[in-house]
Design a protein around this motif. Sequence first.
Motif, mmCIF file in Angstrom:
data_model
loop_
_atom_site.group_PDB
_atom_site.id
_atom_site.type_symbol
_atom_site.label_atom_id
_atom_site.label_comp_id
_atom_site.label_asym_id
_atom_site.label_seq_id
_atom_site.Cartn_x
_atom_site.Cartn_y
_atom_site.Cartn_z
ATOM 1 N N LEU A 24 -29.617 3.300 47.973
ATOM 2 C CA LEU A 24 -29.472 2.899 46.575
ATOM 3 C C LEU A 24 -28.315 3.603 45.873
ATOM 4 N N ARG A 25 -28.265 4.919 45.980
ATOM 5 C CA ARG A 25 -27.318 5.680 45.166
ATOM 6 C C ARG A 25 -25.869 5.379 45.531
ATOM 7 N N SER A 26 -25.581 5.309 46.818
ATOM 8 C CA SER A 26 -24.215 4.999 47.228
ATOM 9 C C SER A 26 -23.787 3.650 46.670
ATOM 10 N N ALA A 27 -24.692 2.681 46.736
ATOM 11 C CA ALA A 27 -24.363 1.326 46.284
ATOM 12 C C ALA A 27 -24.108 1.262 44.782
ATOM 13 N N VAL A 28 -25.033 1.808 43.985
ATOM 14 C CA VAL A 28 -24.897 1.639 42.535
ATOM 15 C C VAL A 28 -23.838 2.566 41.944
ATOM 16 N N ILE A 29 -23.690 3.764 42.479
ATOM 17 C CA ILE A 29 -22.645 4.673 41.983
ATOM 18 C C ILE A 29 -21.278 4.126 42.364
ATOM 19 N N GLY A 30 -21.118 3.732 43.623
ATOM 20 C CA GLY A 30 -19.836 3.198 44.074
ATOM 21 C C GLY A 30 -19.431 1.959 43.309
ATOM 22 N N GLU A 31 -20.387 1.067 43.069
ATOM 23 C CA GLU A 31 -20.093 -0.167 42.330
ATOM 24 C C GLU A 31 -19.607 0.142 40.918
ATOM 25 N N ALA B 68 -5.197 6.680 46.539
ATOM 26 C CA ALA B 68 -6.425 7.482 46.558
ATOM 27 C C ALA B 68 -7.496 6.766 47.382
ATOM 28 N N ILE B 69 -8.329 7.568 48.040
ATOM 29 C CA ILE B 69 -9.502 7.043 48.740
ATOM 30 C C ILE B 69 -10.693 7.882 48.298
ATOM 31 N N THR B 70 -11.722 7.228 47.806
ATOM 32 C CA THR B 70 -12.912 7.922 47.322
ATOM 33 C C THR B 70 -14.106 7.537 48.185
ATOM 34 N N TYR B 71 -14.837 8.542 48.655
ATOM 35 C CA TYR B 71 -16.012 8.325 49.496
ATOM 36 C C TYR B 71 -17.265 8.649 48.695
ATOM 37 N N VAL B 72 -18.151 7.672 48.537
ATOM 38 C CA VAL B 72 -19.402 7.880 47.816
ATOM 39 C C VAL B 72 -20.499 8.077 48.858
#
Length: 590
Positions: A134-141, A343-347
Amino acid sequence: MKKIIDLIKQEITSAFVACEFDEKYGMVSLSNRPDLCQYQCNGALAAAKEYKKAPIMIANDVVAKLENNEMFKEIIAVMPGFINIKISENYLASYINDMASGENFGFEKAENPKTIVIDYGGPNVAKPLHVGHLRSAVIGESVKRISRYVGHNVIGDVHLGDWGLQMGLIITELKKRQPELVYFDESFDGEYPEEAPFTITELEEIYPFANAYSKEHPEFKEEAKNATFELQNGRKGYVALWNHILNVSVTDLKKNYDKLNVSFDLWKKESDAQGYIPDMVKYLKEGGYARISEGALVVDVKEETDTKEIPPCMILKSDGATLYNTTDLATIVERAELFNPDAITYVVDKRQELYFEQVFRCAKKTNLIGEHVKLTFLGFGTMNGKDGKPFKTRDGGVMRLENLISDITTAVYDKIMSNREISEEEAKAIANKVGIAAIKYGDLSNQAAKDYVFDVDRFTSFEGDTGPYILYTIVRIKSILNKYKEVTGVDTIAVSEILPATCESETALMLELTKFGDTITAAFAENAPHRVCQYIYDLSNAFNKFYHENKIIANEDEKVRTSWIQLITLTCNILNTCIELLGIEAPDRM
């Protein structure tokens, strides 16, 4: 347009300079005592030491230069040297009107847009999404949407896990169950079936069974390793099966991500990076970046300034096998080649911080990625139950994400039906939007790096700092605007100015509206959706106070009434823009 706090700072700085003090002392911030003033400047306190003058004297000198400035309703020096500031109602109304008429509410987009890749989601194929995703999906979005709003070119990549022993386990178990399938006949040279020999339900049962079985049966695990090797070396039947696994899994993943209002520009996979590995390994060897350690190929990433042990980044095992490190570095090479990102950001789960520190250092030290490229690890905390432990089902298992969504929307549906007489169909449609808002706001309102407790009762409440409360505020404004149309027959308001505020709650609402630009700027700079959540909660509170203290439609002064309708229209538009940045939608009524 400039942020209002910057415009105030501009005036204060000019006054410091006019008094022959350094401009750096013209600092302005929101007041930490809103009961006394709206903004404050503490520069006189800092300047006192340099100019060997009492801070109150410096503050008085500066204030004297600004006493007739039309921007300020009140600007005073108070002991021991604070400058307290209230801006005038006329200036505030003028600024609000500029926001209302300006594009993006006056928010200035990035002058030099950057290309940013955001790696979020990260599910494995053949496995269902569970609450841990859940967190990766909603934070990244949300980070993606905020970055786009700021004006950057953003590429969201799901980065599927599809290239490892799990594939071999599934293939081996499938062969055991259905040995007659053509995929296992090496002499077969025809066209493989278009239809997969399994459903997503069957696939999701096969993998955990095979994984558990392999732990008890070494010969099965060895066979699975061999199947993985053959797949990775292009055995046609296994590649065809792998494609079926991908297609069935991705179709199901998209369905579940759609429920969360989460989407990706790229559905790239670990396997996509495999073709970059041979040249990358050759480059690391020939460039003198890598060395052999106990048979393994490694790159040293430790710095002299390190206060903790940072192990070498392993590129190849002693048997020549690749690792996650290898794939992630090759993915960086792939992204550099395909997108030339800034930039590349990894959630990712914050517990992987050391791992990504190794990978990032390795990529930079070996020049696999340009020095100018910003690599960011956005680590998130754990979603816990009320017991403070990672969120589980009642029987102690890991909850599927679709079941969590269903439970939340059902809870919201029950609340709606108990309070309103509307059709079941409409209630379900509303519950879906409100339920997703409850889940996503409940997550995003917390600072990403912190653990938080997932509390169904609190998150679905229509009061307090919750998603449903924010949506209810938007729906309330929509209702007022619809009623205004019914009463007046006016569909669109003629261009008219928002008048200067006539009461404290109206001033407070205007002041909250002016913080929009600051909020978006900070949310982008810090990769912090919780900033947007805090803002819309404060803005909703300001609107609701204004609403409760004033009769908007019943106001007999037509100019004031029209001004207020304009003001709450702007409020509604900004709230809608902000929830869109969170990946949330508001219903028309609740």
